[in-house]
Scaffold this motif. Structure first.
Motif, short mmCIF file in Angstrom:
data_model
loop_
_atom_site.label_atom_id
_atom_site.label_comp_id
_atom_site.label_asym_id
_atom_site.label_seq_id
_atom_site.Cartn_x
_atom_site.Cartn_y
_atom_site.Cartn_z
N LYS A 12 79.09 -20.43 -51.14
CA LYS A 12 78.05 -20.98 -52.00
C LYS A 12 77.44 -19.89 -52.88
N MET A 13 77.24 -18.70 -52.31
CA MET A 13 76.65 -17.60 -53.07
C MET A 13 77.65 -16.99 -54.04
N ARG A 14 78.94 -17.28 -53.80
CA ARG A 14 80.00 -16.74 -54.66
C ARG A 14 79.95 -15.22 -54.70
N SER A 15 79.78 -14.60 -53.53
CA SER A 15 79.78 -13.15 -53.46
C SER A 15 80.63 -12.68 -52.30
N LEU A 16 81.13 -11.46 -52.39
CA LEU A 16 82.01 -10.92 -51.38
C LEU A 16 81.74 -9.42 -51.25
N ARG A 17 81.57 -8.96 -50.04
CA ARG A 17 81.36 -7.53 -49.78
C ARG A 17 82.67 -6.93 -49.26
N ILE A 18 83.19 -5.95 -50.00
CA ILE A 18 84.41 -5.25 -49.61
C ILE A 18 84.06 -3.79 -49.31
N ALA A 19 84.44 -3.33 -48.13
CA ALA A 19 84.29 -1.92 -47.79
C ALA A 19 85.68 -1.28 -47.79
N LEU A 20 85.84 -0.23 -48.55
CA LEU A 20 87.12 0.48 -48.64
C LEU A 20 86.96 1.86 -48.02
N LEU A 21 87.75 2.12 -46.98
CA LEU A 21 87.81 3.45 -46.38
C LEU A 21 89.07 4.10 -46.93
N SER A 22 88.91 5.12 -47.78
CA SER A 22 90.05 5.59 -48.57
C SER A 22 90.25 7.09 -48.54
N ILE A 45 81.72 -9.36 -56.61
CA ILE A 45 82.42 -8.55 -55.62
C ILE A 45 81.73 -7.19 -55.50
N ILE A 46 81.19 -6.93 -54.34
CA ILE A 46 80.48 -5.68 -54.09
C ILE A 46 81.42 -4.74 -53.35
N LEU A 47 81.89 -3.71 -54.04
CA LEU A 47 82.83 -2.76 -53.44
C LEU A 47 82.07 -1.52 -52.98
N ASP A 48 82.17 -1.23 -51.70
CA ASP A 48 81.55 -0.05 -51.11
C ASP A 48 82.65 0.89 -50.67
N THR A 49 82.80 2.02 -51.36
CA THR A 49 83.88 2.96 -51.09
C THR A 49 83.40 4.11 -50.24
N ILE A 50 84.09 4.34 -49.12
CA ILE A 50 83.80 5.45 -48.23
C ILE A 50 85.03 6.35 -48.22
N TYR A 51 84.90 7.56 -48.74
CA TYR A 51 86.03 8.47 -48.80
C TYR A 51 86.16 9.23 -47.48
N LEU A 55 83.60 11.96 -44.55
CA LEU A 55 83.10 11.45 -43.28
C LEU A 55 82.40 12.52 -42.44
N HIS A 56 82.88 13.76 -42.55
CA HIS A 56 82.30 14.83 -41.72
C HIS A 56 80.87 15.17 -42.12
N LYS A 57 80.47 14.80 -43.34
CA LYS A 57 79.12 15.14 -43.79
C LYS A 57 78.20 13.93 -43.95
N LEU A 58 78.73 12.74 -43.63
CA LEU A 58 77.92 11.53 -43.72
C LEU A 58 77.27 11.22 -42.38
N ASP A 59 76.11 10.61 -42.43
CA ASP A 59 75.39 10.21 -41.23
C ASP A 59 76.05 8.97 -40.63
N PRO A 60 76.51 9.02 -39.37
CA PRO A 60 77.12 7.84 -38.76
C PRO A 60 76.22 6.61 -38.83
N GLY A 61 74.91 6.82 -38.75
CA GLY A 61 73.98 5.70 -38.84
C GLY A 61 74.01 5.02 -40.19
N GLU A 62 74.49 5.73 -41.21
CA GLU A 62 74.64 5.15 -42.55
C GLU A 62 76.00 4.47 -42.70
N VAL A 63 77.03 5.08 -42.13
CA VAL A 63 78.39 4.59 -42.31
C VAL A 63 78.65 3.31 -41.52
N ILE A 64 78.20 3.26 -40.28
CA ILE A 64 78.51 2.13 -39.40
C ILE A 64 78.09 0.79 -40.00
#
Length: 209
Positions: A12-22, A45-51, A55-64
């Motif tokens: 109904k909202m016509r939205s999609l959240r995509i997380a890409l671990l790349s 389409i909301i694309l959230d890219t995590i390189y 990962l070694h410098k990102l806060d796990p509490g943010e990534v999860i």
């Protein structure tokens, strides 16, 4: 997994959240492809890219939460990832989880309709998808056989097998056309969005692998 109510709300909202671990960082073609599909089908389409290199410098509490709250997870993982990321992927609410490249460890996360990655992982010998240690030709010969079977009987789990093969090829062949169709396939087959998609097509000699 989404409940029926959540899925109805999503559509109904016509939205999609995509997380890409790349592992791949040159993603301009993907960004352009998603923008094109958004305009064509009217889905936000909301694309959230995590390189993976970050990962070694990102806060796990943010990534999860970024992994856990996605509707679709795209996994381009060609190296070891932290255990907290593995746990987040395994417990994610994502309706669709697609390992785009990777060995048997990564493919076990596959979640595509009736197809579970655990089914495939149990039938495969350990594989490493690094280009200098794998015969890509043999891998695609196996995929070709599965694809032919699924074309003859495009039902239930066989159709999901075919879809996974196509999704992998879209990513490997790269290019805006393939990436647009990759997104369209996911929208059409797994989120009931009325959009047509075409088969993967190798357009240049130097594809991703």
């Amino acid at each position: 997994m989404h409940s029926l109510v959540e899925l109805q709300g999503l559509i109904k909202m016509r939205s999609l959240r995509i997380a890409l671990l790349s592992t791949k960082t040159s993603l301009r073609a993907l960004f352009e492809a998603i923008e094109s599909v958004e305009k064509e089908v009217g889905v936000d389409i909301i694309l959230d890219t995590i390189y993976t290199c970050d990962l070694h410098k990102l806060d796990p509490g943010e990534v999860i939460p970024r992994i856990s709250n996605a509707d679709v997870l795209l996994l381009d993982v060609r190296e070891a990832i932290p255990s907290y990321v593995e746990e987040a992927i395994a417990s994610s609410k994502a309706r669709v989880v697609i390992p785009l490249v990777g060995g048997t460890g990564v493919i076990s996360y596959l979640r595509l309709g009736n197809l579970s990655g655990e089914i495939i992982a149990k039938r495969l010998k350990p594989l490493d998808f690094d280009a200098d240690r794998i015969d890509v030709g043999k891998v695609f010969k196996v995929l070709n056989i599965v694809e032919k079977i699924s074309k003859a009987i495009p039902l239930s789990i066989l159709r999901d097998y075919r879809n996974y093969i196509w999704l992998s090829r879209y990513w490997v062949y790269w290019g805006r056309r393939n990436l647009e169709n990759m997104v369209k396939l996911v929208l059409s087959e797994y989120f009931d969005i009325d959009v047509k998609f075409e088969e993967p097509r190798k357009e240049i000699d130097n594809c991703l692998l």
